[in-house]
Design a protein around this motif. Structure first.
Motif, PDB file in Angstrom:
ATOM      1  N   PRO A 130       0.838  -1.213   0.000  1.00 26.15           N
ATOM      2  CA  PRO A 130       0.000   0.000   0.000  1.00 26.15           C
ATOM      3  C   PRO A 130       0.870   1.260   0.000  1.00 26.15           C
ATOM      4  O   PRO A 130       1.856   1.339   0.723  1.00 26.15           O
ATOM      5  CB  PRO A 130      -0.810  -0.131   1.293  1.00 26.15           C
ATOM      6  N   PHE A 131       0.458   2.240  -0.808  1.00 27.40           N
ATOM      7  CA  PHE A 131       1.289   3.427  -1.036  1.00 27.40           C
ATOM      8  C   PHE A 131       0.439   4.679  -0.862  1.00 27.40           C
ATOM      9  O   PHE A 131      -0.561   4.865  -1.555  1.00 27.40           O
ATOM     10  CB  PHE A 131       1.867   3.365  -2.460  1.00 27.40           C
ATOM     11  N   ILE A 132       0.849   5.538   0.083  1.00 32.52           N
ATOM     12  CA  ILE A 132       0.133   6.787   0.346  1.00 32.52           C
ATOM     13  C   ILE A 132       1.043   7.960  -0.017  1.00 32.52           C
ATOM     14  O   ILE A 132       2.174   8.052   0.473  1.00 32.52           O
ATOM     15  CB  ILE A 132      -0.286   6.894   1.824  1.00 32.52           C
ATOM     16  N   PHE A 133       0.544   8.843  -0.877  1.00 33.92           N
ATOM     17  CA  PHE A 133       1.298  10.035  -1.255  1.00 33.92           C
ATOM     18  C   PHE A 133       1.038  11.168  -0.262  1.00 33.92           C
ATOM     19  O   PHE A 133      -0.092  11.361   0.203  1.00 33.92           O
ATOM     20  CB  PHE A 133       0.886  10.520  -2.647  1.00 33.92           C
ATOM     21  N   LEU A 134       2.099  11.897   0.052  1.00 35.38           N
ATOM     22  CA  LEU A 134       1.989  13.179   0.762  1.00 35.38           C
ATOM     23  C   LEU A 134       2.258  14.282  -0.256  1.00 35.38           C
ATOM     24  O   LEU A 134       3.265  14.234  -0.978  1.00 35.38           O
ATOM     25  CB  LEU A 134       3.024  13.264   1.887  1.00 35.38           C
TER      26      LEU A 134
END
Length: 372
Positions: free
Chosen positions: A77-81
């Motif tokens: 899982p990949f969350i962008f800031l």
């Protein structure tokens, strides 16, 4: 403990994120730029990645592209800031495979909420992948069983066809009797194989279906052993049975236990030579525990024959038959001991086997229960 990788080029932001995540019980790892982040992701295989988009030289989009192309990191899982809020920027990240966006500045609750959502979805995906792999493996096993069963079924049928042809051309009565005996043996072998395949299918489709009954062993066991006595007498084998009158009642699935003991006793008869000894004993063992119960009942079947050490590890494999061991030429499906092992496990017991110094012993251990 879930492992989270934070890829952020601003030291203060990265430090605050790591402190927050560690305070929440996560194993948090920091990377100061995109290249280091890709390297750490491959080394540590984190459960989730939080990555800034705007980084010099190697930005967040490049990080995501690299990780999605690697099989080891493709589904993390990949969350962008990001400080970007333009629709095109969000769309670009989603097309590359980002799972979520957090727009700076964000609150602690927003960050933890996004992490919780992604980890929960990833657990569901992992569970689904495990189920898919399990189904694929079952399908492979089913195909293998079908192929091997077809081969095993064909052999007795081919033998029966040949014997029937020989009976048509042979006029000698003594030879006809020999061929009839062979024909009967092959018919029994075919029937046993068909029954075992059906049992195997039923065992797979009813894994948790058991029907416990109270068995008074002093009365039940003699009826189980009675059908074996004519063959034992004919082969002049010596049978000894020890079933004490004070043995307590046993609560178990009667049909499963019958199938287990019939197979083990049948094998003992099949592999014991003329004048050889067969011993069956039933006793209470207070020194062993099963399922936290202090007492068990053991069924020990010992016969005067030895299984070689090279063969012993394979005896519970499907369709495996010990070469040249069937001295009475009774045949067999090669499924019997596999079914025994599976049935013992199904009714909550243990199965042990020892073979040394000319003797082989199978021991079935079942817990003594107080009520059905």
């Amino acid at each position: 403990m879930k492992k989270i990788l934070v890829i952020e080029d601003e030291p203060a932001v990265r430090s605050n994120l790591l402190k927050l995540l560690k305070a929440e019980g996560f194993d948090a790892i920091g990377a100061e730029n995109g290249l280091v982040g890709v390297q750490l992701a491959r080394e540590h295989e984190p459960d989730l990645i939080i990555c800034d988009i705007m980084m010099p030289d190697f930005d967040g989009y490049s990080v995501l592209t690299q990780l999605r192309q690697d099989q080891m990191t493709a589904i993390i899982p990949f969350i962008f800031l990001t400080a970007k809020t333009e629709r095109e920027d969000l769309r670009q990240g989603m097309q590359l495979g980002a799972d979520d966006y957090l727009t700076k500045p964000f609150t602690r609750a927003e960050l933890l909420g996004a992490i919780a959502t992604r980890l929960k979805k990833q657990e569901a995906v992992t569970l689904l992948q495990g189920k898919i792999q399990e189904l694929q493996q079952l399908n492979i096993q089913k195909d293998d069983l079908l192929a091997r069963a077809s081969h095993e079924l064909r052999t007795p049928l081919a033998n029966m066809k040949l014997i029937i042809q020989m009976l048509e051309i042979i006029s000698n009565e003594e030879q006809q009797q020999q061929y009839r005996a062979l024909l009967e043996s092959e018919c029994i072998r075919e029937l046993e194989l068909v029954n075992n395949i059906l049992d195997l299918h039923r065992l797979g489709s009813e894994k948790n279906s058991i029907s416990p009954e109270t068995l008074i062993l002093q009365y039940w066991f003699p009826t189980l052993i009675e059908p074996f006595k004519p063959g034992i007498d004919q082969r002049q084998q010596i049978l000894k049975i020890d079933c004490p009158p004070d043995i307590p009642p046993l609560i178990s699935d009667r049909l499963c236990l019958e199938q287990i003991l019939i197979e083990l006793i049948g094998n003992a008869c099949k592999y014991t030579p003329q004048f050889g000894k067969i011993s069956i004993s039933i006793y209470v063992d207070n020194s062993t525990k099963i399922n936290c119960l202090n007492s068990i009942i053991s069924f020990k079947i010992t016969n005067q024959a030895e299984i070689l050490n090279t063969e012993l590890p394979r005896i519970f494999d499907k369709f495996y038959r010990i070469p040249n061991a069937d001295i009475w030429n009774q045949g067999g499906s090669g499924l019997g001991l596999y079914l025994v092992q599976s049935l013992v496990k199904k009714i909550g017991g243990n199965l042990q086997v020892q073979s040394t110094q000319g003797w082989t012993t199978f021991t079935v251990q079942l817990p003594i229960q107080t009520s059905v």
